[in-house]
Design a protein around this motif. Structure first.
Motif, short mmCIF file in Angstrom:
data_model
loop_
_atom_site.label_atom_id
_atom_site.label_comp_id
_atom_site.label_asym_id
_atom_site.label_seq_id
_atom_site.Cartn_x
_atom_site.Cartn_y
_atom_site.Cartn_z
N ILE A 119 0.86 -1.18 0.00
CA ILE A 119 0.00 0.00 0.00
C ILE A 119 0.89 1.23 0.00
N ILE A 120 0.72 2.09 -0.99
CA ILE A 120 1.50 3.33 -1.07
C ILE A 120 0.64 4.46 -0.51
N LEU A 121 1.13 5.11 0.54
CA LEU A 121 0.39 6.23 1.12
C LEU A 121 0.85 7.54 0.51
N SER A 122 -0.10 8.45 0.31
CA SER A 122 0.19 9.80 -0.15
C SER A 122 0.11 10.76 1.04
N PRO A 123 0.70 11.97 0.91
CA PRO A 123 0.64 12.93 2.01
C PRO A 123 -0.78 13.17 2.50
N SER A 124 -0.94 13.36 3.79
CA SER A 124 -2.22 13.62 4.47
C SER A 124 -3.11 12.39 4.55
N GLU A 125 -2.55 11.20 4.32
CA GLU A 125 -3.32 9.96 4.45
C GLU A 125 -2.89 9.19 5.69
N LYS A 126 -3.85 8.45 6.25
CA LYS A 126 -3.59 7.61 7.42
C LYS A 126 -4.08 6.21 7.13
N LEU A 127 -3.19 5.23 7.29
CA LEU A 127 -3.54 3.83 7.11
C LEU A 127 -3.88 3.24 8.48
N ILE A 128 -5.03 2.57 8.57
CA ILE A 128 -5.44 1.93 9.82
C ILE A 128 -5.58 0.44 9.57
N VAL A 129 -4.88 -0.35 10.38
CA VAL A 129 -4.94 -1.81 10.29
C VAL A 129 -5.45 -2.34 11.63
#
Length: 252
Positions: A119-129
């Protein structure tokens, strides 16, 4: 015995106790802020061939750019690979979720239970697992049916989401990273989840005896308040009473 001593010499470990935070500069110039009750480990030869660290708890990373040597963070449920960027990782073993919040640049996240997906995150994104919980710590009340269902699901693949970071409209600061400025910001958190954070923040033990209070959703910011002042402030919006004995707090 000699092997044990050898391992101790080869690994650096930095840890923070509940109620404290620390700032660490790694050999490559990267800066890591460690939140309360966290631990960062890395090999003594960090940066020579590779840059790898292991995180338990929460860390805010400002990583020095080096395209030849990616910076890799390993947590219990995810691996994060970056070249050089600013981001926050929250990976406490007792929390329901692992969160990665990206402020600048880009990061590549691999979820350990599904290693083929990146998963590639971009600025201002939050990944929740959602964390796979093997043992559940109760806080004085029975877990809700929703929690039991969530923790019983063996396949974590459906429990991943990407959200936007929470920005303060007044000064554009990112709520997810404000702990490094000694601000505990909570938005639409259940009292039970906030209590876990307050335990680390204030180095106390909190037991909630009232399930209705435990599920109450709260918003606010704690900064210079003592634990007593914080509880008194929460009482203004949520009806509950509490007893504090030493570092033990019981909420009714």
């Amino acid at each position: 015995k000699s092997n044990k001593n050898q391992i101790v010499r080869e690994v650096n470990e930095i840890s923070t106790r509940p109620g404290s935070k620390s700032r660490v500069e790694l050999p490559d110039g990267s800066i890591v802020w460690l939140n309360a009750g966290s631990k960062l480990t890395y090999n003594k030869d960090f940066g020579k061939e590779k840059r790898e660290v292991t995180l338990v708890g929460e860390g805010f990373f400002d990583v020095t750019k080096n395209k030849e040597k990616p910076f890799i963070i390993s947590t219990a449920s995810i691996n994060i690979k970056v070249l050089g960027t600013v981001f926050n990782v929250k990976a406490y073993s007792e929390d329901k979720q692992t969160e990665t919040s990206l402020l600048h640049g880009s990061i590549e996240v691999t979820i350990k239970s599904r290693p083929n997906d990146k998963i590639i995150l971009s600025p201002s994104e939050k990944l929740i697992v959602e964390n796979q919980i093997t043992s559940v710590v109760t806080t004085g009340f029975k877990r809700t049916k929703e929690n039991i269902t969530r923790t019983a699901i063996p396949d974590i693949s459906t429990l991943v989401s990407i959200n936007k970071l929470t920005y303060n409209p007044n000064d554009s600061t990112v709520a997810e990273a404000q702990w490094i400025n000694n601000k505990l910001i909570f938005r639409d958190e259940t009292f039970s989840d906030l209590a876990v954070q307050m335990e680390r923040w204030y180095n106390v033990n909190i037991e909630i005896k009232n399930e209705k209070v435990a599920q109450q959703r709260l918003n606010g910011t704690l900064e210079t308040e003592t634990i007593t002042q914080a509880l008194d402030a929460l009482q203004e919006t949520t009806p509950f009473r509490y007893e504090k004995t030493g570092n033990k707090v019981v909420i009714y």
